[in-house]
Design an enzyme around this catalytic site. Structure first.
Site, PDB file in Angstrom:
ATOM      1  CB  SER A  26      -0.955  -0.056   1.190  1.00 29.98           C
ATOM      2  OG  SER A  26      -2.009   0.852   1.054  1.00 29.98           O
ATOM      3  CG  ASP A  73      -4.316  -1.999   0.731  1.00 29.47           C
ATOM      4  OD1 ASP A  73      -3.743  -2.624   1.640  1.00 29.47           O
ATOM      5  OD2 ASP A  73      -4.177  -0.784   0.537  1.00 29.47           O
TER       6      ASP A  73
END
Length: 291
Positions: A39, A161
């Site tokens: 991320s 993610d």
């Protein structure tokens, strides 16, 4: 002989703390031979390895109040809270150019962690898996949060993610041969994750395995924190955590708080600079790895 890794947590705009730590490393010409991030951590790590001082701060602060960057209008229009096209296309290709060639040509390994939507398991991409054209796509994938961003298709996989499946990829770094690791966390040392309130009231129906992972993510996160601090006690990890709790959210819009968090990261790294360099000297196979 031992090798050393740099493990970068995500956390949305809390990642500006990581940017401050990495700025100190760049100023001191410290480049760790293996970097893994998920991320926001992966995005910060990319500008670090492309050797672009100041870029992380510029990208994350200068566009903070641009509706194309972060706004509810993005969500209403595209079902994306963060403007993913703006962040991963217009900014790196036009507004604040990202030097992909320096990243790709650099001798450091750079591993990007994402989540496979079908399995809910982590999937990792090293430099043998991507080139200058693909790295931006994978950074977008690892930054695509469920509910507020679309999954990214890559090689027949739907990716989200990286912090869902492996928010603190310390074990992957060890698996890849790094007996010692520097870890940058974006929450204070005493922080422990609680069950997600959102996961209690909402289901990610599109991908059931991701939904299941979201419900138990807090347990895996806290287990990994325990492991990291045990590694630290054993002298195998050097852990950066914010030395003050500034109560910054992953979608923080207060620029002053974010600038303070950035400087906190820089000052925390500077304050521990000598200890960090001693740890690196012990952990690297050769001093040449850092030049």
């Amino acid at each position: 002989m031992k090798d050393i890794g740099l493990v970068l947590e995500g956390g949305g705009l809390r990642g500006i703390y990581t940017a401050g730590v990495l700025e100190y490393l760049m100023e001191n010409d410290i480049y760790i031979p293996y970097v893994i991030g998920v991320s926001a951590g992966a995005c910060m790590g990319a500008s670090y390895l492309s050797r672009q001082p100041g870029r992380n701060k510029t990208v994350n602060l200068d566009f903070l109040h641009d509706k194309r960057y972060l706004s509810y209008s993005n969500y209403i229009k595209n079902r994306e809270l963060f403007g993913m096209d703006f962040i991963f296309d217009e900014i790196p290709n036009k507004l604040v150019p990202f030097d992909t060639s320096s990243l790709i040509d650099g001798k450091e390994e750079f591993v990007i962690g994402a989540t496979d939507c079908e399995t809910g398991r982590p999937v990792y991409f090293s430099k043998t898996d991507y080139d200058e054209k693909l790295v931006g796509k994978l950074l977008r994938a690892t930054s695509s949060l469920p509910f507020v961003a679309h999954a990214v298709e890559h090689n027949g996989r739907q990716l989200l993610d990286g912090g869902i499946a492996d928010p603190l990829p310390i074990r992957k770094s060890i698996e890849d041969g790094n007996d010692m690791n520097i870890i940058v966390l974006t929450q204070p040392r005493e922080y422990r994750k609680s069950p997600s309130r959102m996961s209690k009231v909402m289901r990610y129906k599109k991908h059931p395995e991701v939904d299941a992972r979201l419900k138990t993510r807090y347990k895996h996160y806290n287990e990994d924190l325990h492991f990291i601090f045990k590694q630290e006690e054993a002298g195998k990890a050097f852990v950066f955590t914010p030395s003050r709790d500034l109560k910054v959210s992953r979608t923080e819009k207060d620029k002053n708080k974010l600038e303070t968090l950035y400087m906190l990261g820089y000052e925390d790294a500077k304050r521990q600079g000598d200890s960090l360099k001693a740890f690196i000297s012990e952990g690297c196979t050769t001093s040449e790895s850092l030049s």
